[in-house]
Design a protein around this motif. Sequence first.
Motif, mmCIF file in Angstrom:
data_model
loop_
_atom_site.group_PDB
_atom_site.id
_atom_site.type_symbol
_atom_site.label_atom_id
_atom_site.label_comp_id
_atom_site.label_asym_id
_atom_site.label_seq_id
_atom_site.Cartn_x
_atom_site.Cartn_y
_atom_site.Cartn_z
ATOM 1 N N ILE A 162 45.498 -33.028 -29.405
ATOM 2 C CA ILE A 162 44.721 -33.389 -30.846
ATOM 3 C C ILE A 162 43.109 -34.376 -30.574
ATOM 4 O O ILE A 162 42.470 -33.680 -31.905
ATOM 5 C CB ILE A 162 45.739 -34.300 -31.313
ATOM 6 C CG1 ILE A 162 47.220 -33.661 -31.592
ATOM 7 C CG2 ILE A 162 44.976 -34.476 -32.866
ATOM 8 C CD1 ILE A 162 47.073 -32.282 -31.943
ATOM 9 N N LEU A 163 42.800 -34.884 -29.430
ATOM 10 C CA LEU A 163 42.051 -34.913 -29.170
ATOM 11 C C LEU A 163 40.505 -34.187 -29.141
ATOM 12 O O LEU A 163 39.248 -34.479 -29.697
ATOM 13 C CB LEU A 163 41.611 -36.284 -27.830
ATOM 14 C CG LEU A 163 42.575 -37.366 -28.100
ATOM 15 C CD1 LEU A 163 42.950 -38.603 -26.819
ATOM 16 C CD2 LEU A 163 41.703 -38.687 -28.851
ATOM 17 N N LEU A 171 35.915 -31.271 -31.369
ATOM 18 C CA LEU A 171 35.237 -30.604 -31.383
ATOM 19 C C LEU A 171 34.683 -30.446 -32.957
ATOM 20 O O LEU A 171 33.546 -30.166 -33.381
ATOM 21 C CB LEU A 171 36.105 -29.338 -31.527
ATOM 22 C CG LEU A 171 35.803 -28.247 -31.646
ATOM 23 C CD1 LEU A 171 34.765 -27.312 -31.543
ATOM 24 C CD2 LEU A 171 37.085 -26.618 -32.006
ATOM 25 N N PHE A 172 35.707 -30.980 -33.786
ATOM 26 C CA PHE A 172 35.124 -31.157 -34.904
ATOM 27 C C PHE A 172 33.465 -31.955 -35.399
ATOM 28 O O PHE A 172 33.082 -31.979 -36.024
ATOM 29 C CB PHE A 172 36.429 -31.687 -35.448
ATOM 30 C CG PHE A 172 37.287 -29.971 -36.522
ATOM 31 C CD1 PHE A 172 36.594 -29.432 -37.156
ATOM 32 C CD2 PHE A 172 38.538 -30.105 -36.123
ATOM 33 C CE1 PHE A 172 36.891 -27.715 -37.248
ATOM 34 C CE2 PHE A 172 38.592 -29.044 -36.302
ATOM 35 C CZ PHE A 172 38.603 -27.859 -36.873
ATOM 36 N N ALA A 173 33.969 -33.036 -34.398
ATOM 37 C CA ALA A 173 33.043 -34.528 -34.230
ATOM 38 C C ALA A 173 31.492 -34.073 -34.381
ATOM 39 O O ALA A 173 30.636 -34.329 -34.619
ATOM 40 C CB ALA A 173 33.180 -36.024 -33.433
ATOM 41 N N VAL A 174 31.543 -33.150 -32.830
ATOM 42 C CA VAL A 174 30.480 -32.512 -32.425
ATOM 43 C C VAL A 174 29.800 -31.487 -33.436
ATOM 44 O O VAL A 174 28.462 -31.318 -33.884
ATOM 45 C CB VAL A 174 30.692 -31.418 -31.538
ATOM 46 C CG1 VAL A 174 29.470 -31.129 -30.169
ATOM 47 C CG2 VAL A 174 31.234 -32.195 -29.742
ATOM 48 N N TRP A 175 30.843 -30.455 -34.148
ATOM 49 C CA TRP A 175 30.355 -29.661 -35.000
ATOM 50 C C TRP A 175 29.344 -30.426 -36.774
ATOM 51 O O TRP A 175 28.602 -30.290 -36.904
ATOM 52 C CB TRP A 175 31.430 -28.832 -35.511
ATOM 53 C CG TRP A 175 30.940 -27.934 -36.616
ATOM 54 C CD1 TRP A 175 29.970 -27.792 -37.050
ATOM 55 C CD2 TRP A 175 32.359 -27.113 -37.016
ATOM 56 N NE1 TRP A 175 30.091 -26.462 -38.002
ATOM 57 C CE2 TRP A 175 31.571 -26.397 -38.091
ATOM 58 C CE3 TRP A 175 33.225 -27.010 -37.435
ATOM 59 C CZ2 TRP A 175 31.765 -25.598 -39.142
ATOM 60 C CZ3 TRP A 175 34.893 -26.029 -38.379
ATOM 61 C CH2 TRP A 175 33.619 -24.893 -39.142
ATOM 62 N N PHE A 176 30.197 -31.779 -36.760
ATOM 63 C CA PHE A 176 29.884 -32.485 -37.696
ATOM 64 C C PHE A 176 28.824 -32.882 -37.186
ATOM 65 O O PHE A 176 27.290 -32.925 -38.516
ATOM 66 C CB PHE A 176 31.037 -33.529 -37.891
ATOM 67 C CG PHE A 176 30.627 -34.276 -39.237
ATOM 68 C CD1 PHE A 176 30.485 -33.792 -40.705
ATOM 69 C CD2 PHE A 176 29.551 -35.467 -38.865
ATOM 70 C CE1 PHE A 176 30.226 -34.220 -41.603
ATOM 71 C CE2 PHE A 176 29.301 -36.318 -40.229
ATOM 72 C CZ PHE A 176 29.839 -35.734 -41.691
#
Length: 252
Positions: free
Chosen positions: A13-14, A19-24
Amino acid sequence: MIFEKNNSFILKILSIFLLFAVWFVLSSILNLETLPSPVKVFLKLKKDLLNGDILYHLSITLYRVLVSFLLAMFIGIILGIWMGNNKKINNLLDSWNIIFLNIPALVLIILSYVWFGLTELAAIIAVSLNKIPNVIVTIREGAKAVNTQLLEVAEIYKINKIKKFFLFYLPQLYPYLIASARGGISLIWKIVLVVELLGRSNGIGFKLHEFFQFFDITSILAYTFAFVIIMIAIENFFFVPLDKMANKWRSQ
């Protein structure tokens, strides 16, 4: 054991959140047209899910993946077992298999469309031909590794050939079957997208080509994520449990 499983789940989950944090962050720094934010992509995904467009094309692609997968596994398993148990057949067909292993997927796709036309049959044949050689290699190695002593036990007790195959022979191939299937499904869906991009008028691959022409990166990512989510679900809710069930016989 439970603690380890919980830790593993938490780490997964982390990893997804990371992944989404880096993408954002990257989408905030770079041009939004070339790398739209996750929020924008998921809003597009939600919109196309509600209007049914993505579900239609997704179902078409999944149908092609399923048919190609079953056909490739069926032919590959039969030939793999045959080649693994018969040296003459193996020597005869091994060169053919090596040739097909090394022919680029794109070449087989183009030839299938040229020979059979821009039809559903051509699409299925193209995808299957790209996967069959890989299945053969895996199953053949499994057939060679079969413990013949177990088969001799079956003969001593005069067990008929059908029962001997399903109770003594096939269980020893389960790890190879699962490995081939898990690797196969990931390869097949990628090839299906290329097949759809080049010669079909529907499916996820067709839509990706359409979005590419309009440089619609948001839609490309939305449709890609929809399909990836389905493939991850198949892996975790079908192949992982199947893998555990298939290996139970080893601990008995």
